[in-house]
Design an enzyme around this catalytic site. Structure first.
Site, PDB file in Angstrom:
ATOM      1  N   CYS A 130     -20.314  -1.790  -2.050  1.00 34.71           N
ATOM      2  CA  CYS A 130     -20.573  -2.562  -3.444  1.00 34.71           C
ATOM      3  C   CYS A 130     -21.947  -2.271  -4.281  1.00 34.71           C
ATOM      4  O   CYS A 130     -22.105  -1.763  -5.292  1.00 34.71           O
ATOM      5  CB  CYS A 130     -20.529  -3.906  -2.963  1.00 34.71           C
TER       6      CYS A 130
ATOM      7  N   ARG B  55     -20.457   3.687   4.638  1.00 33.92           N
ATOM      8  CA  ARG B  55     -20.357   4.229   3.088  1.00 33.92           C
ATOM      9  C   ARG B  55     -21.957   4.120   2.505  1.00 33.92           C
ATOM     10  O   ARG B  55     -22.384   3.082   2.684  1.00 33.92           O
ATOM     11  CB  ARG B  55     -19.326   3.477   2.313  1.00 33.92           C
TER      12      ARG B  55
ATOM     13  N   THR C 132     -11.662   1.294  -6.812  1.00 32.35           N
ATOM     14  CA  THR C 132     -12.305   1.842  -8.164  1.00 32.35           C
ATOM     15  C   THR C 132     -13.569   2.691  -7.731  1.00 32.35           C
ATOM     16  O   THR C 132     -14.527   2.192  -8.156  1.00 32.35           O
ATOM     17  CB  THR C 132     -12.486   0.731  -9.086  1.00 32.35           C
TER      18      THR C 132
ATOM     19  N   ASN D  97     -24.397  -8.577  -7.905  1.00 34.78           N
ATOM     20  CA  ASN D  97     -24.605  -7.554  -6.880  1.00 34.78           C
ATOM     21  C   ASN D  97     -25.827  -6.849  -7.630  1.00 34.78           C
ATOM     22  O   ASN D  97     -26.637  -6.353  -6.703  1.00 34.78           O
ATOM     23  CB  ASN D  97     -23.381  -6.576  -6.774  1.00 34.78           C
TER      24      ASN D  97
ATOM     25  N   ASP E 254       0.973  -1.317  -0.078  1.00 36.21           N
ATOM     26  CA  ASP E 254       0.083   0.237   0.062  1.00 36.21           C
ATOM     27  C   ASP E 254       0.886   1.253  -0.033  1.00 36.21           C
ATOM     28  O   ASP E 254       1.983   1.238   0.443  1.00 36.21           O
ATOM     29  CB  ASP E 254      -0.744   0.117   1.159  1.00 36.21           C
TER      30      ASP E 254
END
Length: 444
Positions: free
Chosen positions: A261, A329, A86, A209, A30
């Site tokens: 997601c 989120r 992303t 999803n 990272d």
């Protein structure tokens, strides 16, 4: 096998740790030096049950290491996983800036037999882009595979260790064989290892999803219809769920889905459809229904109090978008908190894991409580957003004693309406009526 895991976010850290736990040498990479140093010290940046113990064990055994040196990690590894973020762009498409930067940076350091694997959720065609870009940079072909993740936050370790299936997209069968060997320890119960084209693998993640999101939005819309027509969504859910073609999974009504997601993947799939000249009517509707469903508690509270919340204290149980995670989120709780503050109410909040993430957004605008019961002190009402286990069987007598008003807005249908009335509460839930509603005669 020697593996470099580029990106130590949720997917990268869980995937790298589980691979290390099965005996592979994994280097997690990272650019965030503070995060890497924290991981070396055993500090896990996310809450995921079981992850901390696995990281500690694999680190002590020398199978899991952390670094900011991407070049060294890539040079030392046969398999290079890309697990960078992303995030969604303004139009809903996936932003591949970080991924493309990593591809260019790692290219000179890839071994001759390296296999590059995309684990990030990426648009269809990303595998092809990486393949062509590496050939352009190196003057030779590099094996690039797609291996989408299907991890549920709060159950990610179990999902990885005992997957329903493993999906890989490859150009050569030999690459599929290498990845099959890597996953063999997790497929001992004969769960399928599915090889397909990279394009199909990339699509599989989005379609999975999107379909689950569709089920959630559908049952929420039916719950709203039940309220209008005197039905009970729990009865309806049982009535349809026993149909083997339908099943019960993801048919629990509530305040909408959130997380990292479902929202972005639905929008990204819709964006891809538009880019190819298609009108993604279902995906747009799923996203719209979910956005409206996040307002359902707000609307119920507004209707109950006639729009006058000034000076009211509202206890809020649950801030994370789902239980067993600290992820906020796109959490429905954010919509409710914004509304309460706009109306002059004082939210008294509790969540077993997500409070600090909420504090980073709202600061001292909220009252943060150590326990769920403490959040009820002097509260005029309770709003439930997240179905944490410790909210399922509270002491209702103590709740009444602590609360100033006895009103509950249950966004997860944790309790039985009749029981709540007997306990002395005014109870609002999702898609249900209190008691048995009398049917009105149908007009001729």
């Amino acid at each position: 096998m020697k593996i470099a895991m580029i990106g130590t976010g949720y997917v990268g850290l869980v995937t790298g740790t589980c691979f290390a736990d099965s005996g592979n040498d994994v280097i997690c990479v990272d650019i965030d030096e503070a995060k890497i140093q924290g991981l070396r010290e055993g500090k896990i940046p996310i809450y995921e049950p079981g992850l901390s113990d696995l990281v500690l064990r694999s680190s002590e055994e020398g199978l899991l290491t952390f670094t900011t040196d991407l070049a060294a990690a890539v040079q030392a590894s046969r398999i290079v996983y890309l697990a960078v973020g992303t995030p969604p762009a303004a139009d809903g498409s996936a932003d591949l800036t970080a991924l493309k930067t990593v591809v260019d940076t790692m290219a000179p350091h890839l071994t001759d037999d390296a296999i590059v694997v995309t684990k990030s959720t990426v648009p269809v065609g990303t595998n092809e882009y990486i393949f062509r870009r590496l050939k352009e940079l190196l003057g030779r072909e590099v094996d690039v595979a797609s291996n989408p993740e299907f991890l549920k936050e709060g159950a990610a370790i179990e999902d990885f260790m005992k997957p329903d299936r493993v999906v890989v997209g490859v150009r050569r069968p030999e690459v599929g064989e290498v990845l099959h060997e890597l996953y063999r320890p997790f497929l001992r119960t004969d769960k399928p290892f599915l090889t397909m084209s990279p394009q199909s693998a990339e699509l599989t993640k989005y379609v999975a999803n999107a379909l689950l999101s569709t089920k959630i939005s559908f049952i929420n819309e039916m719950a709203n219809l039940c309220e209008k027509m005197g039905g009970d969504i729990n009865d309806v859910r049982r009535g349809i769920g026993h149909d083997q073609r339908i099943g019960f999974a993801f048919l629990f009504p509530g305040v909408g889905y959130g997380g990292s997601c479902f929202p972005k993947d639905v929008r990204a799939l819709a964006s891809m459809a538009r880019d190819h000249g298609l009108n993604p009517r279902i995906m747009d509707a799923v996203d719209e229904v979910n956005s409206e469903q996040k307002k359902v508690l707000k609307d119920k509270i507004d209707q109950h109090y006639g729009g006058n919340l000034s000076g009211k204290r509202v206890a809020v149980w649950g801030l994370a978008f789902k239980p067993r995670t600290d992820d906020i989120r796109e959490a429905p709780a954010l919509t409710l908190l914004d509304y309460l503050l706009e109306q002059g109410a004082t939210p008294q909040v509790h969540d077993p894991e997500a409070s600090e993430n909420i504090r980073a957004i709202y600061g001292d605008k909220l009252i943060y409580c150590e326990s769920a019961m403490d959040a009820l002190n002097g509260a005029d009402a309770l709003a439930i957003n997240t179905e944490w286990k410790n909210y399922h069987n509270p002491n209702f007598s103590e709740m009444r004693t602590r609360m100033n008003g006895h009103v509950i807005f249950d966004g997860r249908n944790l309790y039985e309406p009749d029981q709540m009335v007997e306990q002395g509460f005014t109870y609002h839930s999702i898609g249900r009526t209190v008691g048995v509603a009398e049917s009105e005669p149908l007009s001729a």
